[in-house]
Each structure stands twice: as C-alpha cells, then as structure tokens.
Design an enzyme around this catalytic site. Structure first.
Site, PDB file in Angstrom:
ATOM      1  N   HIS A   1       4.457   3.180  -0.650  1.00 34.11           N
ATOM      2  CA  HIS A   1       4.184   3.949   0.564  1.00 34.11           C
ATOM      3  C   HIS A   1       5.431   4.744   0.954  1.00 34.11           C
ATOM      4  O   HIS A   1       5.856   4.757   2.119  1.00 34.11           O
ATOM      5  CB  HIS A   1       3.748   3.040   1.711  1.00 34.11           C
ATOM      6  CG  HIS A   1       2.871   3.759   2.705  1.00 34.11           C
ATOM      7  ND1 HIS A   1       1.763   3.200   3.282  1.00 34.11           N
ATOM      8  CD2 HIS A   1       2.939   5.018   3.215  1.00 34.11           C
ATOM      9  CE1 HIS A   1       1.195   4.061   4.110  1.00 34.11           C
ATOM     10  NE2 HIS A   1       1.899   5.180   4.076  1.00 34.11           N
TER      11      HIS A   1
ATOM     12  N   ASP B   1       0.240   5.635  -3.694  1.00 35.78           N
ATOM     13  CA  ASP B   1       1.366   5.410  -2.789  1.00 35.78           C
ATOM     14  C   ASP B   1       1.001   4.484  -1.639  1.00 35.78           C
ATOM     15  O   ASP B   1       1.877   4.047  -0.906  1.00 35.78           O
ATOM     16  CB  ASP B   1       1.859   6.753  -2.228  1.00 35.78           C
ATOM     17  CG  ASP B   1       3.093   6.589  -1.352  1.00 35.78           C
ATOM     18  OD1 ASP B   1       4.110   6.099  -1.867  1.00 35.78           O
ATOM     19  OD2 ASP B   1       3.028   6.930  -0.159  1.00 35.78           O
TER      20      ASP B   1
ATOM     21  N   VAL C   1      -2.031   9.737  -1.393  1.00 35.06           N
ATOM     22  CA  VAL C   1      -0.875   9.736  -0.495  1.00 35.06           C
ATOM     23  C   VAL C   1      -1.376   9.738   0.951  1.00 35.06           C
ATOM     24  O   VAL C   1      -0.675  10.172   1.863  1.00 35.06           O
ATOM     25  CB  VAL C   1       0.057  10.937  -0.755  1.00 35.06           C
ATOM     26  CG1 VAL C   1       0.769  10.785  -2.095  1.00 35.06           C
ATOM     27  CG2 VAL C   1      -0.699  12.266  -0.698  1.00 35.06           C
ATOM     28  N   ALA C   2      -2.594   9.250   1.154  1.00 39.36           N
ATOM     29  CA  ALA C   2      -3.208   9.218   2.484  1.00 39.36           C
ATOM     30  C   ALA C   2      -2.992   7.839   3.099  1.00 39.36           C
ATOM     31  O   ALA C   2      -1.890   7.507   3.553  1.00 39.36           O
ATOM     32  CB  ALA C   2      -4.699   9.563   2.366  1.00 39.36           C
ATOM     33  N   ARG C   3      -4.011   7.011   3.090  1.00 37.03           N
ATOM     34  CA  ARG C   3      -3.949   5.628   3.538  1.00 37.03           C
ATOM     35  C   ARG C   3      -4.726   4.784   2.541  1.00 37.03           C
ATOM     36  O   ARG C   3      -5.711   5.232   1.951  1.00 37.03           O
ATOM     37  CB  ARG C   3      -4.547   5.459   4.948  1.00 37.03           C
ATOM     38  CG  ARG C   3      -3.681   6.013   6.072  1.00 37.03           C
ATOM     39  CD  ARG C   3      -2.428   5.163   6.262  1.00 37.03           C
ATOM     40  NE  ARG C   3      -1.648   5.580   7.424  1.00 37.03           N
ATOM     41  CZ  ARG C   3      -0.666   6.462   7.393  1.00 37.03           C
ATOM     42  NH1 ARG C   3      -0.368   7.075   6.258  1.00 37.03           N
ATOM     43  NH2 ARG C   3       0.017   6.747   8.480  1.00 37.03           N
TER      44      ARG C   3
ATOM     45  N   GLU D   1      -0.541  -3.964   2.467  1.00 37.51           N
ATOM     46  CA  GLU D   1       0.834  -3.581   2.178  1.00 37.51           C
ATOM     47  C   GLU D   1       1.805  -4.576   2.822  1.00 37.51           C
ATOM     48  O   GLU D   1       1.603  -4.971   3.974  1.00 37.51           O
ATOM     49  CB  GLU D   1       1.104  -2.162   2.699  1.00 37.51           C
ATOM     50  CG  GLU D   1       0.273  -1.109   1.982  1.00 37.51           C
ATOM     51  CD  GLU D   1       0.585   0.317   2.430  1.00 37.51           C
ATOM     52  OE1 GLU D   1       1.439   0.487   3.322  1.00 37.51           O
ATOM     53  OE2 GLU D   1      -0.027   1.254   1.899  1.00 37.51           O
TER      54      GLU D   1
END
Length: 325
Positions: free
Chosen positions: A290, A266, A240-242, A271
């Site tokens: 995301h 996520d 859930v970071a980058r 993206e």
C-alpha cells in the site's frame, strides 16, 4: 456548513501519523501556530481534548468525536475517507476535507511502474537475481517480455489519478478507456469514456485494467467473479485503489485459470497482507505494501492543503479544498 475557528494565536493543530513527520513540514512554514505531533493512537488519545484542528488518517477512530470537544476541522492526510463517520461529523458540525491530490502523481506513476515491471518481467528478474540465476533466451513468444504500444488500458475510476495515468499510458502509445459515473467524452485524454454500468464492455476490450476508484458501497467487490469473467482473456490487473474493490477469492481463481495473466497489487482486503495469504507465493503477482501514494513530497503537499483550508475557514468560507463534510 460554516465553522468558527479560534484565531491563529489561540489555535492548536494536532498532527497524527505513524510515519509522516507532518509537524516538521508545518514548522518550516513559520506560521507561529501552536502544534504538536503524535505517532501512536495512545499519544493521540492523550491529546484529543487539546486540539482544534486535527491532521491524521488511519489513526482516527470515530469514538474520538465524543472525546475531542474543541475539534472543529479534520484535514485527512489520505485521499480515501471511508474511515470517517461522515453523518456523525455533520451532526457534530465538524468539517472534514480529504488529502486528495497530494499524492495523485505518485499513485499514477506507481500504477505505471507496476505495469512496466510485469510486462518487462522485472519482478521475475529480481527473483532470479537473488538466486544468481541467468535466464536463457525464450523461444516461446507467449512467455517473453512484452511491449505496451497498441494495447488497451481500461482505467476504472477516471478521476484525477486516472487521468494522470491516462497521460502516462498515452506516452507508451496505448489506447485508453476510462470508466466513471460521468461518461462525458474527454477528447485528448481518453479514447473513450464509459459509464460504470458498461464496465463489462470496458473489461472485455482491455489488455490492462487499472483500478483507481475510491472505496464506496458501489465499488465494494466491483471486481467480482462476473467482472473477471467479462475480462479479455490474459489481461493484466493493477490495483492502486482499495483492497475491498476486489473480491480476492475471485481474483485468485482468475489468476489460476489464466483469465488474469498477472497482477500488480498495492492494496488488499486485510492489511498488512497476512503471511498466510496465498497471494505472496504467486510468481505472476507483484505485491507492494500500500505504498503507491508514498512520496518524499507528501508532507509538504498535505500542508499546502491544510493552510489553504484554514485560510478559507477563517474567512468564513464553506468551500473547502476537497471538502467532504
């Protein structure tokens, strides 16, 4: 860095986001401050010359600096600020603050939801639901749903989100190891806190690895082939970071080999995740778009930060909440 803002009756705030209705939340506060909302880059570009304060995130382009002569303060909607050219902001005398904290509860809860979905096989149940398929009971214990109690969670990036997540993990009777630059012990928060240099040690004891760290030069491809090789076999990865914190090729190899048993992702290198990505088809991967930080409270939380920072700037203070530049 001290920045002089126009007084309230001469200030114009621009809110720019493709989805969030920031202006509605701001208008509800009854400040009387002039403001406008845009939802596209083209609309933002048309109003750049009018704005003293800008509240935005990924609609920002660094060439806007030269096209916004009145701009004095940018309140980022997002917690991440890697999209902003910080040296250029400093050279221009432009203040920047992040939206950190506005969605920390949501991100921590999302990470826990991904983990629970994977261990309780909710993603597989949803797939079978679409096929009206009732799964029989499973004799092979290694293929059944699992419990979290007694397992070790390594949280890489043990800041505000990581520490909130640790509290959730503790509620499920998990052992928590935090990984961060400052490895000062946090009694009552984590069972151990290790410096980033000892990441491999944390990975080797983790049943679950959760990435909550910011994207920096040091964290880019932090989870590479060597990191996956250091993992406890069969570990679960939650990101859930980058996306760029993970080497996606190395992750795919780890998923194929069973080094990583499953992953809740996520965020991704590119993206939106391209339709051609092999990640979509993996049954042991749960994909969310995301959306970990999405919450119905987001707009109000960001407006809280904005108003506090405006008051500080009008008072001549330099210590902004989540100040970056």
């Amino acid at each position: 860095m001290t920045v002089l803002l126009p007084p309230r009756d001469r200030l114009t705030i621009g809110f720019a986001h493709v989805a969030y209705r920031m202006a509605d939340a701001f208008a509800a506060r009854g400040t009387g401050i002039d403001h406008f909302q845009v939802g596209t880059a083209a609309e933002l570009e048309a109003r750049l010359a009018d704005v003293d304060v800008l509240v935005c995130s990924f609609l920002w382009k660094n060439d806007y600096l030269a096209r916004s002569p009145r701009l004095r303060f940018l309140q980022s909607i997002s917690a991440g600020t890697d999209q902003y050219d910080k040296p250029a902001f400093a050279a221009r005398g432009l203040r920047l603050a992040s939206g950190q904290g506005s969605n920390e509860k949501a991100v921590a809860q999302h990470a826990m939801a991904l983990l629970l979905a994977l261990t309780r096989h909710l993603h597989l149940g949803r797939d079978r639901q679409a096929q009206a398929q009732w799964r029989p009971m499973i004799g092979d214990r290694t293929r059944r749903e699992d419990e979290l109690g007694g397992k070790t969670m390594a949280i890489v990036g043990f800041g505000r989100i990581g520490q909130r997540l640790a509290a959730h993990a503790k509620a499920f009777e998990m052992r928590v190891v935090g990984v961060r630059r400052d490895a000062t012990p946090m009694l009552g928060v984590a069972d151990a806190v290790l410096p980033t240099a000892r990441l491999a040690e944390a990975l080797g004891q983790a049943d679950v690895v959760v990435l909550t760290c910011p994207l920096t030069p040091e964290t880019t491809n932090l989870m590479d082939a060597a990191a996956f090789a250091a993992l406890k076999p069969g570990a679960i990865l939650i990101n859930v970071a980058r996306g760029k914190v993970v080497d996606e090729g190395a992750l795919l190899a780890a998923l194929a080999s069973g080094t990583v048993s499953s992953a809740g992702l996520d965020c991704f290198h590119d993206e939106p995740l391209p339709a051609t990505s092999p990640i979509w088809a993996l049954p042991n991967v749960l994909v969310t778009p995301h959306s970990a930080g999405e919450t119905r409270r987001y707009e109000d939380n960001v407006v809280d930060l904005l108003l506090e920072n405006l008051d500080r700037l009008w008072a001549g203070r330099t210590d902004l909440v989540n100040g970056i530049v």
